[in-house]
Design a protein around this motif. Structure first.
Motif, mmCIF file in Angstrom:
data_model
loop_
_atom_site.group_PDB
_atom_site.id
_atom_site.type_symbol
_atom_site.label_atom_id
_atom_site.label_comp_id
_atom_site.label_asym_id
_atom_site.label_seq_id
_atom_site.Cartn_x
_atom_site.Cartn_y
_atom_site.Cartn_z
ATOM 1 N N THR A 19 0.751 -1.188 -0.220
ATOM 2 C CA THR A 19 0.025 -0.018 0.109
ATOM 3 C C THR A 19 0.876 1.347 0.147
ATOM 4 N N ASP A 20 2.222 1.033 -0.008
ATOM 5 C CA ASP A 20 2.920 2.199 0.075
ATOM 6 C C ASP A 20 2.936 2.959 -1.148
ATOM 7 N N ALA A 21 3.151 4.311 -1.280
ATOM 8 C CA ALA A 21 2.973 5.109 -2.684
ATOM 9 C C ALA A 21 3.735 4.721 -3.741
ATOM 10 N N LEU A 22 3.142 4.699 -4.903
ATOM 11 C CA LEU A 22 4.027 4.108 -5.978
ATOM 12 C C LEU A 22 4.753 5.277 -6.888
ATOM 13 N N LEU A 23 3.941 6.470 -6.826
ATOM 14 C CA LEU A 23 4.731 7.482 -7.581
ATOM 15 C C LEU A 23 4.804 8.668 -6.494
ATOM 16 N N HIS A 24 6.012 8.937 -6.571
ATOM 17 C CA HIS A 24 6.462 10.335 -5.568
ATOM 18 C C HIS A 24 7.623 10.806 -5.986
ATOM 19 N N TYR A 25 7.979 11.816 -5.466
ATOM 20 C CA TYR A 25 9.392 12.522 -5.550
ATOM 21 C C TYR A 25 10.573 11.769 -4.810
ATOM 22 N N ARG A 26 11.787 11.787 -5.219
ATOM 23 C CA ARG A 26 12.692 11.100 -4.464
ATOM 24 C C ARG A 26 12.689 11.810 -2.789
ATOM 25 N N SER A 27 11.952 12.810 -2.625
ATOM 26 C CA SER A 27 12.113 13.360 -1.074
ATOM 27 C C SER A 27 11.030 12.605 -0.463
ATOM 28 N N GLY A 28 10.124 11.746 -1.194
ATOM 29 C CA GLY A 28 9.088 10.963 -0.523
ATOM 30 C C GLY A 28 7.704 11.618 -0.735
ATOM 31 N N GLN A 29 7.596 12.771 -0.887
ATOM 32 C CA GLN A 29 6.352 13.592 -1.293
ATOM 33 C C GLN A 29 5.556 12.994 -2.381
ATOM 34 N N PRO A 30 4.207 12.827 -2.330
ATOM 35 C CA PRO A 30 3.587 12.374 -3.400
ATOM 36 C C PRO A 30 3.380 13.278 -4.724
ATOM 37 N N VAL A 31 3.263 12.747 -5.838
ATOM 38 C CA VAL A 31 3.232 13.299 -7.109
ATOM 39 C C VAL A 31 2.051 14.260 -7.020
ATOM 40 N N THR A 32 1.879 15.520 -7.123
ATOM 41 C CA THR A 32 0.518 16.063 -7.401
ATOM 42 C C THR A 32 -0.006 16.182 -8.521
ATOM 43 N N TYR A 33 -1.403 16.370 -8.420
ATOM 44 C CA TYR A 33 -2.127 16.236 -9.694
ATOM 45 C C TYR A 33 -1.627 17.483 -10.677
ATOM 46 N N ARG A 34 -0.979 18.713 -10.245
ATOM 47 C CA ARG A 34 -0.309 19.321 -11.247
ATOM 48 C C ARG A 34 0.751 18.796 -12.163
ATOM 49 N N ARG A 35 1.505 18.030 -11.297
ATOM 50 C CA ARG A 35 2.679 17.291 -11.790
ATOM 51 C C ARG A 35 2.102 16.401 -12.993
ATOM 52 N N TYR A 36 1.171 15.758 -12.646
ATOM 53 C CA TYR A 36 0.372 14.663 -14.053
ATOM 54 C C TYR A 36 0.003 15.662 -14.995
ATOM 55 N N ASP A 37 -0.525 16.898 -14.742
ATOM 56 C CA ASP A 37 -1.135 17.593 -15.536
ATOM 57 C C ASP A 37 0.138 18.079 -16.782
ATOM 58 N N LEU A 38 1.109 18.532 -16.202
ATOM 59 C CA LEU A 38 2.190 19.046 -16.974
ATOM 60 C C LEU A 38 2.811 17.759 -17.763
ATOM 61 N N MET A 39 2.660 16.684 -16.998
ATOM 62 C CA MET A 39 3.495 15.354 -17.926
ATOM 63 C C MET A 39 2.442 14.914 -18.944
ATOM 64 N N GLN A 53 -7.541 14.047 -28.296
ATOM 65 C CA GLN A 53 -8.652 13.442 -27.522
ATOM 66 C C GLN A 53 -8.782 13.682 -26.088
ATOM 67 N N GLY A 54 -8.034 14.740 -25.617
ATOM 68 C CA GLY A 54 -8.047 15.122 -24.256
ATOM 69 C C GLY A 54 -7.669 14.139 -23.280
ATOM 70 N N ILE A 55 -6.637 13.213 -23.633
ATOM 71 C CA ILE A 55 -6.383 12.185 -22.795
ATOM 72 C C ILE A 55 -5.503 12.642 -21.569
ATOM 73 N N SER A 56 -6.024 12.253 -20.428
ATOM 74 C CA SER A 56 -5.235 12.730 -19.290
ATOM 75 C C SER A 56 -5.200 11.800 -18.288
ATOM 76 N N VAL A 57 -4.583 11.906 -16.946
ATOM 77 C CA VAL A 57 -4.944 11.005 -15.805
ATOM 78 C C VAL A 57 -6.121 10.755 -15.732
ATOM 79 N N HIS A 58 -7.022 11.876 -15.441
ATOM 80 C CA HIS A 58 -8.617 11.713 -15.187
ATOM 81 C C HIS A 58 -9.084 10.820 -16.177
ATOM 82 N N TRP A 59 -8.979 11.134 -17.659
ATOM 83 C CA TRP A 59 -9.628 10.280 -18.745
ATOM 84 C C TRP A 59 -9.103 8.626 -18.380
#
Length: 143
Positions: A19-39, A53-59
């Motif tokens: 259950t540990d976080a899969l995607l996070h920064y090296r500091s341990g902070q979770p990746v934010t929605y803004r990072r996903y948006d930029l990606m 097609q407007g594909i995104s994390v939400h899609w």
């Protein structure tokens, strides 16, 4: 293969429990929605169809959860989405799915084995446990 690679990635980043976080920064902070948006904006620049097609994390989440719900039912889709808020329709009180059911849905979705999925031959169901317990009690082998 996918689950195995994600597991390797998580362990390389310090994950210990499933259950540990899969995607996070090296500091341990979770990746934010803004990072996903930029990606996804960067991906869209490389693959114009993604932008068109407007594909995104939400899609992807919406599409994946729809597939999981259609193939595994509402309880598994709810757990897969991480929805734990008990407020909602009354039926959600009675509908439950555990991490193993979610892993089975992921394995089916990806066509890849998942380490948390128990082979059908090893599965135990409550009725079997109760029946085995009653039989052991009848023959005096229970503990």
């Amino acid at each position: 293969m996918l689950a195995s690679r994600l597991d390797d990635h998580a362990r390389a980043r310090g994950a210990v429990a499933p259950t540990d976080a899969l995607l996070h920064y090296r500091s341990g902070q979770p990746v934010t929605y803004r990072r996903y948006d930029l990606m996804w904006k960067r991906i869209g620049r490389q693959l114009p169809l993604v932008a068109a097609q407007g594909i995104s994390v939400h899609w992807l989440r919406h599409t994946t959860l729809t597939w999981v719900e259609r193939h595994f039912g509402y309880a598994v889709a709810r757990a897969y989405a991480g929805h734990t808020d008990p407020r909602g329709p009354a039926t959600t009180t009675y509908i439950k799915a555990d991490l193993h059911a979610v892993a089975a849905a992921l394995a089916a979705l990806t066509g890849q084995p998942h380490p948390l999925v128990v082979a059908e031959s090893e599965q135990r169901f409550p009725a079997q446990d109760a029946e085995d317990g009653a039989a052991a009690h009848r023959i005096g082998t229970h503990r």
